[in-house]
Write a protein that holds these residues in place. Structure first.
Motif, mmCIF file in Angstrom:
data_model
loop_
_atom_site.group_PDB
_atom_site.id
_atom_site.type_symbol
_atom_site.label_atom_id
_atom_site.label_comp_id
_atom_site.label_asym_id
_atom_site.label_seq_id
_atom_site.Cartn_x
_atom_site.Cartn_y
_atom_site.Cartn_z
ATOM 1 N N LEU A 175 0.827 -1.204 0.000
ATOM 2 C CA LEU A 175 0.000 0.000 0.000
ATOM 3 C C LEU A 175 0.864 1.257 0.000
ATOM 4 C CD1 LEU A 175 -2.958 -0.791 2.437
ATOM 5 C CD2 LEU A 175 -3.169 0.095 0.113
ATOM 6 N N LEU A 176 1.936 1.235 0.782
ATOM 7 C CA LEU A 176 2.803 2.405 0.894
ATOM 8 C C LEU A 176 3.637 2.629 -0.364
ATOM 9 C CD1 LEU A 176 3.890 2.091 4.624
ATOM 10 C CD2 LEU A 176 2.566 3.953 3.603
ATOM 11 N N VAL A 177 3.914 1.564 -1.106
ATOM 12 C CA VAL A 177 4.602 1.728 -2.394
ATOM 13 C C VAL A 177 3.673 2.453 -3.370
ATOM 14 C CG1 VAL A 177 5.493 0.503 -4.419
ATOM 15 C CG2 VAL A 177 6.150 -0.226 -2.114
ATOM 16 N N ALA A 178 2.385 2.052 -3.356
ATOM 17 C CA ALA A 178 1.406 2.682 -4.249
ATOM 18 C C ALA A 178 1.058 4.095 -3.788
ATOM 19 C CB ALA A 178 0.147 1.825 -4.315
ATOM 20 N N ASP A 179 1.075 4.293 -2.474
ATOM 21 C CA ASP A 179 0.715 5.607 -1.916
ATOM 22 C C ASP A 179 1.572 5.852 -0.683
ATOM 23 O OD1 ASP A 179 -0.397 7.921 -0.953
ATOM 24 O OD2 ASP A 179 -2.345 7.042 -0.423
ATOM 25 N N LYS A 180 2.709 6.514 -0.892
ATOM 26 C CA LYS A 180 3.655 6.727 0.208
ATOM 27 C C LYS A 180 3.102 7.626 1.305
ATOM 28 C CE LYS A 180 6.051 10.603 -2.035
ATOM 29 N NZ LYS A 180 7.351 11.083 -2.551
ATOM 30 N N ASN A 181 1.991 8.327 1.007
ATOM 31 C CA ASN A 181 1.389 9.224 1.996
ATOM 32 C C ASN A 181 0.190 8.599 2.706
ATOM 33 O OD1 ASN A 181 3.189 11.379 1.408
ATOM 34 N ND2 ASN A 181 1.973 11.900 -0.396
ATOM 35 N N ASN A 182 0.042 7.295 2.583
ATOM 36 C CA ASN A 182 -1.079 6.610 3.232
ATOM 37 C C ASN A 182 -0.813 6.532 4.736
ATOM 38 O OD1 ASN A 182 -2.929 4.620 4.265
ATOM 39 N ND2 ASN A 182 -3.252 3.949 2.156
ATOM 40 N N TYR A 183 -1.414 7.462 5.450
ATOM 41 C CA TYR A 183 -1.143 7.610 6.882
ATOM 42 C C TYR A 183 -1.552 6.363 7.666
ATOM 43 C CZ TYR A 183 -1.122 9.776 11.530
ATOM 44 O OH TYR A 183 -0.876 10.078 12.852
ATOM 45 N N SER A 184 -2.745 5.855 7.397
ATOM 46 C CA SER A 184 -3.249 4.695 8.151
ATOM 47 C C SER A 184 -2.359 3.473 7.960
ATOM 48 C CB SER A 184 -4.687 4.368 7.732
ATOM 49 O OG SER A 184 -5.561 5.425 8.066
ATOM 50 N N ALA A 185 -1.945 3.235 6.715
ATOM 51 C CA ALA A 185 -1.084 2.082 6.439
ATOM 52 C C ALA A 185 0.271 2.239 7.110
ATOM 53 C CB ALA A 185 -0.909 1.909 4.933
ATOM 54 N N SER A 186 0.817 3.455 7.082
ATOM 55 C CA SER A 186 2.119 3.700 7.711
ATOM 56 C C SER A 186 2.030 3.505 9.221
ATOM 57 C CB SER A 186 2.589 5.122 7.397
ATOM 58 O OG SER A 186 3.835 5.384 8.014
ATOM 59 N N TYR A 187 0.982 4.027 9.811
ATOM 60 C CA TYR A 187 0.798 3.909 11.266
ATOM 61 C C TYR A 187 0.639 2.441 11.665
ATOM 62 C CZ TYR A 187 -0.398 6.118 15.762
ATOM 63 O OH TYR A 187 -0.397 6.562 17.063
ATOM 64 N N GLN A 188 -0.205 1.730 10.902
ATOM 65 C CA GLN A 188 -0.451 0.330 11.238
ATOM 66 C C GLN A 188 0.804 -0.523 11.066
ATOM 67 O OE1 GLN A 188 -3.721 -1.508 12.311
ATOM 68 N NE2 GLN A 188 -1.753 -2.205 13.058
ATOM 69 N N LEU A 189 1.579 -0.223 10.024
ATOM 70 C CA LEU A 189 2.839 -0.946 9.817
ATOM 71 C C LEU A 189 3.756 -0.740 11.019
ATOM 72 C CD1 LEU A 189 4.773 -2.602 8.089
ATOM 73 C CD2 LEU A 189 5.440 -0.486 6.909
ATOM 74 N N ALA A 190 3.833 0.491 11.500
ATOM 75 C CA ALA A 190 4.651 0.773 12.689
ATOM 76 C C ALA A 190 4.134 0.005 13.893
ATOM 77 C CB ALA A 190 4.654 2.276 12.967
ATOM 78 N N ASP A 191 2.816 -0.071 14.029
ATOM 79 C CA ASP A 191 2.228 -0.820 15.149
ATOM 80 C C ASP A 191 2.583 -2.293 15.088
ATOM 81 O OD1 ASP A 191 1.064 1.373 16.353
ATOM 82 O OD2 ASP A 191 -0.945 1.007 15.561
ATOM 83 N N TRP A 192 2.568 -2.854 13.879
ATOM 84 C CA TRP A 192 2.919 -4.273 13.748
ATOM 85 C C TRP A 192 4.399 -4.504 14.055
ATOM 86 C CZ3 TRP A 192 -0.435 -4.346 8.768
ATOM 87 C CH2 TRP A 192 -1.761 -4.657 9.106
ATOM 88 N N TYR A 193 5.241 -3.586 13.631
ATOM 89 C CA TYR A 193 6.652 -3.680 14.005
ATOM 90 C C TYR A 193 6.798 -3.615 15.533
ATOM 91 C CZ TYR A 193 8.418 -2.950 9.196
ATOM 92 O OH TYR A 193 8.742 -3.070 7.865
ATOM 93 N N LYS A 194 6.063 -2.691 16.119
ATOM 94 C CA LYS A 194 6.119 -2.511 17.581
ATOM 95 C C LYS A 194 5.692 -3.783 18.301
ATOM 96 C CE LYS A 194 3.751 0.211 21.165
ATOM 97 N NZ LYS A 194 2.638 1.175 21.369
ATOM 98 N N ALA A 195 4.617 -4.410 17.817
ATOM 99 C CA ALA A 195 4.118 -5.636 18.442
ATOM 100 C C ALA A 195 5.153 -6.758 18.365
ATOM 101 C CB ALA A 195 2.812 -6.069 17.777
ATOM 102 N N GLN A 196 5.970 -6.720 17.324
ATOM 103 C CA GLN A 196 7.026 -7.731 17.166
ATOM 104 C C GLN A 196 8.278 -7.391 17.968
ATOM 105 O OE1 GLN A 196 7.600 -7.784 12.863
ATOM 106 N NE2 GLN A 196 6.398 -9.670 12.687
ATOM 107 N N GLY A 197 8.310 -6.176 18.538
ATOM 108 C CA GLY A 197 9.530 -5.729 19.209
ATOM 109 C C GLY A 197 10.616 -5.374 18.223
#
Length: 328
Positions: A175-197
């Motif tokens: 999603l971020l490749v298609a739309d680098k300004n997709n705020y929701s996708a960027s935030y959620q990706l960070a959350d998933w990274y966070k959940a993984q430590g």
């Protein structure tokens, strides 16, 4: 007979006063809310007044009170799709997915083509541990619009709910490749990274903040990530960055105070809780931790006053009740 009527009238008067006392809340008199409260007092049969007050309450993070008002608005105007959508949204915010699903399905009965409602319904199904129903709703959107960003994002969330985090991350990156300004996708990706430590969370949250510098929450998440990693000094730096960007960011003061409290810097912690209260005067959590700080400093009277104030704003706050029992 006249005396009987007089006594009954008095009883009704006291009953009304007691009812008003029970249904009143300090948040109704917040400067951003007061005008709507006044309008409701003048005319209790206008649904829009309740809806507008609900919006103001939600902005104060008083979603439980906001939901009460929107439910009243819907009671007065049961065919208003906006009210039903908001009831669904607030119930989801309050971790009540079943109630959210019920309201959102009613909304779709009125507006079957509402894509936003269908995607929120999918999210509610995920929260209710029903990924099959969530997938069904998301596929309905994708059938009409195969590249719909919201539906693709919903699919990523479904993958995450199915414990396929790798697939979820891959979809978010796509999603971020298609739309680098997709705020929701960027935030959620960070959350998933966070959940993984995964330390990649920090850079992703920073990227997300850069997309919308008016929203300090991604910086706050960095603080939480460092807390999870028990990197307390980095966590404090992250929270400090929050209130440097937004002096009214209450949660950053609270978390900073909690860390200082754990580090036995109680007076410094107390200062953070007092600042939190200045930014959010109705915060039960801030008063709770203020009371606990006073308790740790052996200032009993001050502790009792703060804890009682916490219960004014949240009658069910068990931590405040427990602390008061210990002070007796």
């Amino acid at each position: 007979m006249s005396r009987y009527i007089f006594i009954v009238s008095l009883l009704l008067l006291f009953s009304c006063k007691e009812q008003n006392k029970q249904t009143d809340h300090p948040a109704y008199h917040n400067p951003t809310v007061q005008a709507f409260t006044d309008s409701i007092q003048i005319n209790r049969d206008v649904p829009q007044f309740y809806f507008l007050r609900a919006e103001a309450l939600s902005n104060l993070q008083m979603d439980s009170l906001a939901l009460i008002d929107v439910l009243k608005a819907a009671q007065l105007d049961s065919s208003n799709a906006q009210y039903l959508y908001t009831i669904g949204y607030l119930n989801l915010q309050l971790d009540k997915p079943e109630a959210a699903i019920k309201a959102l399905k009613k909304n779709l009965d009125l507006l079957p083509g509402n894509v936003n409602t269908r995607l929120l319904l999918s999210k509610a199904y995920i929260a209710n541990n029903n990924t099959e129903a969530a997938l069904e709703e998301t596929n309905k959107v994708l059938a009409a619009a195969p590249n719909h960003p919201g539906a693709l994002f919903g699919m990523a969330q479904i993958k995450a709910a199915q414990k396929d985090t790798a697939a979820a991350i891959a979809l978010a990156k796509q999603l971020l490749v298609a739309d680098k300004n997709n705020y929701s996708a960027s935030y959620q990706l960070a959350d998933w990274y966070k959940a993984q430590g995964n330390a990649a969370a920090v850079a992703q949250y920073q990227y997300t903040f850069a997309l919308d510098t008016m929203d300090v929450n991604p910086l706050f998440e960095i603080g939480e990530f460092y807390e999870q990693q028990k990197q307390w000094e980095l966590a404090k730096q992250a929270y400090k960055a929050c209130f440097v960007k937004d002096l009214d960011f209450t949660d950053a003061y609270l978390q900073m105070g909690k860390i200082l409290y754990q580090q036995d810097s109680t007076e410094k912690a107390l200062r953070q809780f007092n600042i939190a209260i200045s930014t959010a005067p109705n915060s039960a959590e801030a008063y709770l931790h203020k009371g606990l700080s006073f308790q740790k400093l052996n200032l009993k009277d001050s502790a009792v006053a703060a804890l009682n104030q916490a219960l004014v704003f949240d009658h069910q706050l068990q931590a405040a009740k427990d602390a008061l029992k210990k002070l007796k």
